[in-house]
Motif scaffolding. Structure first.
Motif, PDB file in Angstrom:
ATOM      1  N   VAL A 133     -37.455  -9.215 -20.666  1.00  0.00           N
ATOM      2  CA  VAL A 133     -38.317  -9.246 -19.205  1.00  0.00           C
ATOM      3  C   VAL A 133     -39.203  -7.882 -19.177  1.00  0.00           C
ATOM      4  CG1 VAL A 133     -38.218  -9.773 -16.879  1.00  0.00           C
ATOM      5  CG2 VAL A 133     -36.678 -10.822 -18.299  1.00  0.00           C
ATOM      6  N   GLY A 134     -40.424  -8.212 -18.847  1.00  0.00           N
ATOM      7  CA  GLY A 134     -41.393  -7.247 -18.225  1.00  0.00           C
ATOM      8  C   GLY A 134     -41.953  -7.665 -17.219  1.00  0.00           C
ATOM      9  N   ILE A 135     -42.490  -6.751 -16.053  1.00  0.00           N
ATOM     10  CA  ILE A 135     -42.945  -7.208 -14.955  1.00  0.00           C
ATOM     11  C   ILE A 135     -44.352  -7.254 -14.861  1.00  0.00           C
ATOM     12  CG2 ILE A 135     -42.472  -4.989 -13.722  1.00  0.00           C
ATOM     13  CD1 ILE A 135     -41.855  -6.619 -11.180  1.00  0.00           C
ATOM     14  N   ALA A 136     -45.168  -8.112 -14.182  1.00  0.00           N
ATOM     15  CA  ALA A 136     -46.408  -8.408 -13.807  1.00  0.00           C
ATOM     16  C   ALA A 136     -46.755  -8.757 -12.596  1.00  0.00           C
ATOM     17  CB  ALA A 136     -47.298  -8.875 -14.959  1.00  0.00           C
ATOM     18  N   THR A 137     -47.776  -8.324 -11.819  1.00  0.00           N
ATOM     19  CA  THR A 137     -48.142  -8.952 -10.394  1.00  0.00           C
ATOM     20  C   THR A 137     -48.344 -10.442 -10.481  1.00  0.00           C
ATOM     21  OG1 THR A 137     -50.548  -8.529 -10.354  1.00  0.00           O
ATOM     22  CG2 THR A 137     -48.731  -6.896 -10.036  1.00  0.00           C
ATOM     23  N   PRO A 138     -48.170 -11.219  -9.290  1.00  0.00           N
ATOM     24  CA  PRO A 138     -48.199 -12.648  -9.456  1.00  0.00           C
ATOM     25  C   PRO A 138     -49.732 -12.851  -9.501  1.00  0.00           C
ATOM     26  CG  PRO A 138     -46.755 -11.721  -7.567  1.00  0.00           C
ATOM     27  CD  PRO A 138     -47.231 -10.678  -8.319  1.00  0.00           C
ATOM     28  N   THR A 139     -50.714 -11.948  -8.843  1.00  0.00           N
ATOM     29  CA  THR A 139     -51.974 -12.249  -8.943  1.00  0.00           C
ATOM     30  C   THR A 139     -52.442 -12.079 -10.470  1.00  0.00           C
ATOM     31  OG1 THR A 139     -52.545 -11.226  -6.810  1.00  0.00           O
ATOM     32  CG2 THR A 139     -54.459 -11.359  -8.389  1.00  0.00           C
ATOM     33  N   GLU A 140     -51.950 -11.064 -10.992  1.00  0.00           N
ATOM     34  CA  GLU A 140     -52.407 -11.122 -12.649  1.00  0.00           C
ATOM     35  C   GLU A 140     -51.944 -12.152 -13.475  1.00  0.00           C
ATOM     36  OE1 GLU A 140     -52.733  -7.264 -15.510  1.00  0.00           O
ATOM     37  OE2 GLU A 140     -50.960  -7.398 -14.030  1.00  0.00           O
ATOM     38  N   ILE A 141     -50.828 -12.787 -13.138  1.00  0.00           N
ATOM     39  CA  ILE A 141     -49.993 -13.895 -13.784  1.00  0.00           C
ATOM     40  C   ILE A 141     -51.134 -15.157 -13.540  1.00  0.00           C
ATOM     41  CG2 ILE A 141     -48.129 -15.466 -13.834  1.00  0.00           C
ATOM     42  CD1 ILE A 141     -46.476 -12.972 -13.683  1.00  0.00           C
ATOM     43  N   PHE A 142     -51.326 -15.426 -12.345  1.00  0.00           N
ATOM     44  CA  PHE A 142     -51.981 -16.541 -12.220  1.00  0.00           C
ATOM     45  C   PHE A 142     -53.574 -16.525 -12.549  1.00  0.00           C
ATOM     46  CE2 PHE A 142     -48.456 -17.399  -9.027  1.00  0.00           C
ATOM     47  CZ  PHE A 142     -47.890 -18.598  -9.766  1.00  0.00           C
ATOM     48  N   ARG A 143     -54.223 -15.386 -12.456  1.00  0.00           N
ATOM     49  CA  ARG A 143     -55.469 -15.195 -12.923  1.00  0.00           C
ATOM     50  C   ARG A 143     -55.591 -15.431 -14.375  1.00  0.00           C
ATOM     51  NH1 ARG A 143     -57.016  -9.383 -13.057  1.00  0.00           N
ATOM     52  NH2 ARG A 143     -55.911  -9.297 -15.087  1.00  0.00           N
ATOM     53  N   ASP A 144     -54.562 -15.029 -15.261  1.00  0.00           N
ATOM     54  CA  ASP A 144     -54.559 -15.067 -16.747  1.00  0.00           C
ATOM     55  C   ASP A 144     -53.880 -16.254 -17.403  1.00  0.00           C
ATOM     56  OD1 ASP A 144     -55.788 -12.859 -16.695  1.00  0.00           O
ATOM     57  OD2 ASP A 144     -54.112 -11.360 -16.915  1.00  0.00           O
ATOM     58  N   LEU A 145     -53.069 -17.063 -16.606  1.00  0.00           N
ATOM     59  CA  LEU A 145     -52.477 -18.123 -17.105  1.00  0.00           C
ATOM     60  C   LEU A 145     -53.472 -19.079 -17.667  1.00  0.00           C
ATOM     61  CD1 LEU A 145     -49.254 -19.175 -14.941  1.00  0.00           C
ATOM     62  CD2 LEU A 145     -49.492 -18.732 -17.343  1.00  0.00           C
ATOM     63  N   ASP A 146     -54.600 -19.508 -16.791  1.00  0.00           N
ATOM     64  CA  ASP A 146     -55.494 -20.422 -17.312  1.00  0.00           C
ATOM     65  C   ASP A 146     -56.189 -19.827 -18.884  1.00  0.00           C
ATOM     66  OD1 ASP A 146     -55.455 -22.285 -15.331  1.00  0.00           O
ATOM     67  OD2 ASP A 146     -56.850 -21.242 -13.959  1.00  0.00           O
ATOM     68  N   LYS A 147     -56.599 -18.485 -18.756  1.00  0.00           N
ATOM     69  CA  LYS A 147     -57.241 -18.015 -19.876  1.00  0.00           C
ATOM     70  C   LYS A 147     -56.482 -18.268 -21.054  1.00  0.00           C
ATOM     71  CE  LYS A 147     -57.122 -13.592 -20.126  1.00  0.00           C
ATOM     72  NZ  LYS A 147     -57.406 -12.126 -19.691  1.00  0.00           N
ATOM     73  N   PHE A 148     -55.023 -17.739 -20.903  1.00  0.00           N
ATOM     74  CA  PHE A 148     -54.169 -17.759 -22.046  1.00  0.00           C
ATOM     75  C   PHE A 148     -54.027 -19.146 -22.630  1.00  0.00           C
ATOM     76  CE2 PHE A 148     -52.203 -13.558 -20.389  1.00  0.00           C
ATOM     77  CZ  PHE A 148     -53.079 -12.874 -20.939  1.00  0.00           C
ATOM     78  N   TYR A 149     -53.579 -20.176 -21.816  1.00  0.00           N
ATOM     79  CA  TYR A 149     -53.328 -21.477 -22.205  1.00  0.00           C
ATOM     80  C   TYR A 149     -54.604 -22.388 -22.863  1.00  0.00           C
ATOM     81  CZ  TYR A 149     -48.352 -21.128 -21.402  1.00  0.00           C
ATOM     82  OH  TYR A 149     -47.171 -20.970 -21.384  1.00  0.00           O
ATOM     83  N   GLN A 150     -55.587 -22.007 -21.961  1.00  0.00           N
ATOM     84  CA  GLN A 150     -56.922 -22.643 -22.268  1.00  0.00           C
ATOM     85  C   GLN A 150     -57.587 -22.494 -23.526  1.00  0.00           C
ATOM     86  OE1 GLN A 150     -60.313 -22.031 -19.669  1.00  0.00           O
ATOM     87  NE2 GLN A 150     -61.578 -23.524 -20.583  1.00  0.00           N
ATOM     88  N   VAL A 151     -57.647 -21.316 -23.946  1.00  0.00           N
ATOM     89  CA  VAL A 151     -58.085 -20.856 -25.161  1.00  0.00           C
ATOM     90  C   VAL A 151     -57.232 -20.930 -26.270  1.00  0.00           C
ATOM     91  CG1 VAL A 151     -58.464 -18.760 -26.424  1.00  0.00           C
ATOM     92  CG2 VAL A 151     -59.620 -18.756 -24.130  1.00  0.00           C
ATOM     93  N   GLN A 152     -55.718 -20.847 -26.054  1.00  0.00           N
ATOM     94  CA  GLN A 152     -54.868 -21.133 -27.081  1.00  0.00           C
ATOM     95  C   GLN A 152     -54.657 -22.703 -27.347  1.00  0.00           C
ATOM     96  OE1 GLN A 152     -53.098 -18.891 -28.933  1.00  0.00           O
ATOM     97  NE2 GLN A 152     -52.391 -20.589 -30.257  1.00  0.00           N
ATOM     98  N   GLY A 153     -54.822 -23.572 -26.365  1.00  0.00           N
ATOM     99  CA  GLY A 153     -54.800 -24.802 -26.729  1.00  0.00           C
ATOM    100  C   GLY A 153     -56.110 -25.534 -27.653  1.00  0.00           C
ATOM    101  N   SER A 154     -57.263 -24.779 -27.099  1.00  0.00           N
ATOM    102  CA  SER A 154     -58.445 -25.017 -27.666  1.00  0.00           C
ATOM    103  C   SER A 154     -58.212 -24.763 -29.293  1.00  0.00           C
ATOM    104  CB  SER A 154     -59.648 -24.270 -27.250  1.00  0.00           C
ATOM    105  OG  SER A 154     -59.920 -24.771 -26.015  1.00  0.00           O
TER     106      SER A 154
END
Length: 564
Positions: A133-154
């Motif tokens: 486990v590492g720690i990141a802020t909630p804002t960072e996580i929700f901001r980047d979830l879309d980016k990571f999953y959208q690009v990886q899915g494509s």
């Protein structure tokens, strides 16, 4: 091992820990705990809402006490294999980002709440792997979830399509509409790359093929950072898709080509300038993003202080002469010219531009696009412009003697001419015109002013830190002892860089009688600079140091982009 450490730590209260570390007072803790009982919210959430702590401060405390890494997702590229292990819906519910698969069957994740043992257990059961486990802020996580999953899915869909349709090899000879129709997943991948660039407020996208992978990088605030990698066998399909969108010949891969794409992303109209370049592993593609709805056009937006703005207003009020803007590629010269044109544009004034390319469209101004293939060069267009009864003329760039001579002729026959030139500073502009073959007496009689400029990164207002410059450094840069300045720190708002946005620094040289005489004598640039400084010109370094004193940027940034 890490799970035992989290479990042991979980026996302690977060609030007590924050009091022990001096981040919270006993009174604030009691107040927050009382609110927590009624609201059912998490303690950390309430602390952030009441601005007793920032998300970053809370994460830093947990990172130090738990001895787990604090992860900046802005600088991290998750592995595709890790993202596939946890569905997006689960990642969003548990507020986690899967980052990497480590040795010994371990999965590295970033969590907003590393004390949530139940979430860690759920991920272990779901993946069948031990969890780091590492720690990141909630804002960072929700901001980047879309980016990571959208690009990886494509990317996953595109890989499946390539394997199914071509047995692992992309058909490089497909042309025209056939390539577009067969590559729907590749279309989605290209769209994702472009949309993410708009979301990141990037100025450029670099798509670069190497031996085994293709790397995608974005330029944000002047600095490049890695976005994603994908297998190189996908590269021909991606580059072909972009070339089709840009109306570029997809069968030609041996020479550089240029094109243009207009897209609408995130409710903004974006103009993409496409450039392809053959490399040993395939065509490198660079896309320059021009946001028509968010242009920094306007003298008040450029970063000019009031004194410099007054000087510019006086210069552009002249009825005729040449005004040059100089600097390296990407220093904001075109934006400065457009800002001046906006100020000059009036119903009674006929303004014509000749550009390559037309970067921003402006109402009330006649803009001409250079077309070398059709025989419409800068010089040819400028000859035609002079027969169109212009008052003000903007030439995108003076590149050769022919264009320079026509610009001088236009200035001497009663027109105000604006243009750009590639020189490092303002005093060198007259020398450069002389090297192009323009006689010194023509330069001295036609040149009104030269504006040299650079773009510097602005410090993030959310995290910049004030300090006093050491006396030796202050003395080296000719600042008073005890000068206060700010340094970059890094937070979620600025992707951990400490900088957010850019501003211009300027060197404005008016051509007065003394400088005219020096140009006629053919003296070196440093002599012209001395005369200009004597007449009140601030150098680029001095302009930058003003912004250091005002807290706009850091001293390191100014020293990096300017010379003494």
């Amino acid at each position: 091992m890490q799970d035992r450490k989290l479990s042991e730590f979980n026996q302690f209260k977060l609030g007590d820990l924050l009091v022990q570390t001096g981040n919270l007072t006993e009174g604030d803790l009691h107040s927050v705990l009382a609110e927590q009982k009624s609201s059912k919210k998490r303690l950390g959430e309430i602390l952030v809402e009441k601005k007793l702590l920032t998300e970053r401060q809370l994460a830093e405390v947990l990172s130090r006490q738990l001895k787990i890494p604090l992860i900046s997702l802005a600088r991290y590229r998750p592995m595709g294999e890790a993202l596939r292990l946890i569905p997006e819906s689960v990642a969003r519910r548990l507020e986690v980002v899967p980052l990497a698969i480590l040795d010994n069957n371990r999965l590295m994740i970033a969590m907003a709440d590393p004390l949530n043992i139940l979430s860690v257990d759920e991920i272990r059961i779901l993946t069948g792997m031990d969890v780091e486990v590492g720690i990141a802020t909630p804002t960072e996580i929700f901001r980047d979830l879309d980016k990571f999953y959208q690009v990886q899915g494509s990317l996953d869909d595109a890989m499946v399509e390539v394997v199914e349709t071509s047995g692992g090899a992309v058909d490089l000879d497909r042309e025209g509409k056939t390539a577009s129709a067969d590559d729907a997943p590749v279309v989605k991948l290209v769209n994702s790359i472009m949309e993410q660039a708009v979301r990141e407020m990037a100025s450029d996208i670099h798509i670069e093929p190497f031996e085994k992978v293709t790397r995608v990088r974005y330029r944000v605030d002047g600095s490049l950072f890695d976005a994603i990698d994908f297998p190189r066998k996908l590269h021909p399909a991606v580059s072909s898709r972009i070339k089709i969108m840009a109306n570029i010949d997809i069968s030609e891969k041996r020479r550089p080509q240029d094109g243009r794409i207009m897209i609408k992303a995130l409710n903004r109209n974006i103009d993409l300038r496409v450039s392809t370049l053959p490399t040993i592993y395939g065509e490198k593609v660079v896309l320059r993003l021009l946001d028509q709805t968010n242009a920094m056009v306007g003298l008040e937006k450029l970063g000019l202080d009031q004194e410099d703005r007054d000087v510019v207003d006086q210069i552009i009020a002249a009825p005729y002469g040449i005004i040059l803007v100089t600097g390296p590629t990407g220093s904001g010269k075109s934006t400065t010219l457009y800002s001046v044109l906006e100020r000059l544009s009036k119903p009674e004034v006929n303004i014509i531009t000749v550009e390559d390319p037309v970067e921003y469209t402006m109402t009330g101004i006649n803009q001409i696009q250079v077309n070398e293939k059709a025989g419409l060069s800068f010089s040819e267009a400028l000859r035609s412009i002079l027969r169109q009864d212009p008052d003000k003329i903007m030439v995108g760039e003076i590149r050769d003697m022919d264009t320079a001579q026509l610009a001088v002729r236009a200035a001497l026959t009663g027109h105000l001419v604006l243009s750009t030139l590639h020189t490092n500073d303002a005093p060198s502009a007259s020398i450069r015109l002389g090297e192009m073959g323009i006689a010194p007496f023509l330069v001295s009689s036609s040149l009104l002013a030269v504006i040299a400029q650079r773009l510097i990164r602005k410090l993030c207002d959310n995290c910049k830190q004030e300090y006093t410059l050491p006396d030796t450094i202050a003395e080296d840069v000719t600042l008073p002892k005890g000068t206060k300045a700010f340094r970059p720190v890094g937070c979620d708002s600025c992707r951990g860089t400490g900088y957010r946005g850019r501003s211009g620094i300027y060197e404005i040289m008016r051509i007065d009688e003394g400088i005219q005489n020096l140009i006629l004598e053919g003296v070196p640039a440093h002599r012209i600079q001395q005369e200009a400084v004597k007449g009140g010109m601030r150098t680029l370094r001095e302009s930058g140091l003003r912004k250091v004193r005002d807290g706009v940027t850091s001293l390191e940034e100014v020293l990096q982009v300017t010379l003494n």
